[in-house]
Design a protein around this motif. Sequence first.
Motif, PDB file in Angstrom:
ATOM      1  N   GLY A  77       0.828  -1.203   0.000  1.00 35.96           N
ATOM      2  CA  GLY A  77       0.000   0.000   0.000  1.00 35.96           C
ATOM      3  C   GLY A  77       0.858   1.246   0.000  1.00 35.96           C
ATOM      4  O   GLY A  77       2.074   1.143  -0.145  1.00 35.96           O
ATOM      5  N   PRO A  78       0.293   2.421   0.225  1.00 41.38           N
ATOM      6  CA  PRO A  78      -1.150   2.623   0.344  1.00 41.38           C
ATOM      7  C   PRO A  78      -1.836   2.562  -1.018  1.00 41.38           C
ATOM      8  O   PRO A  78      -1.201   2.670  -2.041  1.00 41.38           O
ATOM      9  N   THR A 115      -6.830   1.386   1.584  1.00 37.52           N
ATOM     10  CA  THR A 115      -6.168   1.699   2.862  1.00 37.52           C
ATOM     11  C   THR A 115      -7.143   2.299   3.880  1.00 37.52           C
ATOM     12  O   THR A 115      -7.165   1.881   5.048  1.00 37.52           O
ATOM     13  N   HIS A 116      -7.953   3.264   3.457  1.00 42.17           N
ATOM     14  CA  HIS A 116      -8.876   3.901   4.416  1.00 42.17           C
ATOM     15  C   HIS A 116      -9.867   2.886   4.994  1.00 42.17           C
ATOM     16  O   HIS A 116     -10.153   2.913   6.198  1.00 42.17           O
ATOM     17  N   VAL A 151       4.783  -0.309   3.372  1.00 43.50           N
ATOM     18  CA  VAL A 151       4.317   0.502   2.236  1.00 43.50           C
ATOM     19  C   VAL A 151       5.383   0.635   1.146  1.00 43.50           C
ATOM     20  O   VAL A 151       6.571   0.427   1.365  1.00 43.50           O
ATOM     21  N   ASN A 152       4.895   1.034  -0.021  1.00 38.40           N
ATOM     22  CA  ASN A 152       5.761   1.330  -1.168  1.00 38.40           C
ATOM     23  C   ASN A 152       5.809   2.847  -1.372  1.00 38.40           C
ATOM     24  O   ASN A 152       5.094   3.592  -0.708  1.00 38.40           O
ATOM     25  N   GLU A 196      -3.272   8.835   3.510  1.00 35.77           N
ATOM     26  CA  GLU A 196      -3.168   7.427   3.937  1.00 35.77           C
ATOM     27  C   GLU A 196      -1.901   7.215   4.773  1.00 35.77           C
ATOM     28  O   GLU A 196      -1.956   6.627   5.850  1.00 35.77           O
ATOM     29  N   TYR A 197      -0.755   7.715   4.264  1.00 38.82           N
ATOM     30  CA  TYR A 197       0.502   7.563   5.010  1.00 38.82           C
ATOM     31  C   TYR A 197       0.344   8.166   6.415  1.00 38.82           C
ATOM     32  O   TYR A 197       0.740   7.570   7.412  1.00 38.82           O
ATOM     33  N   ARG A 198      -0.215   9.368   6.469  1.00 40.65           N
ATOM     34  CA  ARG A 198      -0.314  10.078   7.763  1.00 40.65           C
ATOM     35  C   ARG A 198      -1.321   9.417   8.693  1.00 40.65           C
ATOM     36  O   ARG A 198      -1.127   9.372   9.904  1.00 40.65           O
ATOM     37  N   ARG A 199      -2.411   8.903   8.125  1.00 40.92           N
ATOM     38  CA  ARG A 199      -3.428   8.278   8.968  1.00 40.92           C
ATOM     39  C   ARG A 199      -2.894   6.998   9.622  1.00 40.92           C
ATOM     40  O   ARG A 199      -3.212   6.703  10.783  1.00 40.92           O
TER      41      ARG A 199
END
Length: 354
Positions: free
Chosen positions: A157-158, A162-163, A180-181, A191-194
């Motif tokens: 992901g993301p 993801t969500h 993740v990639n 997405e990364y931050r969540r």
Amino acid sequence: MDAQRRKRINLYKKIIVAFVLATILIPLILCVALFMQVGALKKEVSNLNQLRNEYYTKFEEINAALQESLALKADAEAADNQENADLEQIADVSKVTQGLEDELVDEAVVTTITDKAVITDNTTEEKNTTDEAEVVVKQAKPAKEIKGTVYLTFDDGPGANTHTILDILAEYDVKATFFVNGKDAETYADEYRRIVAEGHTLAMHSYTHNYSKVYASVDAFMDDTIRLRNHLYDITGVVCDIYRFPGGSSNTVTKINIRRFAEALDAEGIVYFDWNVASNDATNPILSVEEIYDNVISGVVNRDMSVVLMHDLKDKVTTVEALPLILDYLKTNGYEVLALDKDVTPVQHVKLGS
Ligand code: ZN
């Protein structure tokens, strides 16, 4: 008579001159015309040659691109097959080990109870013996309350799911790990931050996830890894220190000994994790919800500690659908579901120095 003769001679002269002129001029004109035509044809031939060369170059380029994409596809398939084969092997070994462990535990409990009973029998009455035995059984119970620890991990992901995955994890109040990639920062910053904000572990998989490039050399491998670490730091402020090899550390894609990559990671303070339970959701076509659920649960029930491989990819919709069912089982059957960190003993198919 004379005048008439001269007139005739003049006529002959004219005819001879005209004849001579004609025999010289006509071939000359024809020659000029032919030369012009040859020139035009030469030009046409050179144009055609140029055109042919251009097409040939284009064909070469297309052919090269096609060969490259075929090679990449073959690489990816080989890695997938290897992942699945390795997992089956690991699952078998682990089942046998778990069976032996269970037997040993059972024997130990029986021995303890018997020992206690014998001692009590020697000193007190029969009733007390039963009480002692009950106490021992009761003491053993709380230790069995946590049946095992499960680390759910999501690779690649993301992405589009993801969500939804994060929503489900929040609903069950559990933490997971996302390998993740390197995805576009503007599209996937949320997405990364969540992942970070909700207490999950943001871990590294690969920036490009292109087997041929990532495993081309140790330098290329570290360039890819550090590029991903910087990318994730820029977006989230987190310096990631957990890694998973594309295809796992037991992949057969790389021609270089995987330990050399592992040493390079170690030098950067990065720990790598493989997995000991596979959902097998990477297969094509995708597995059903039931198959993914069965793969995960049958792996988890045999272990005190499970690192479960799943994928956070757009087309892996059955993975998302199986997730609440898996979490229902784990929660109602006494498993704790946690996110990986550097203190967790890593599950590694190929160990550094072994
Ligand atoms: Zn992957």
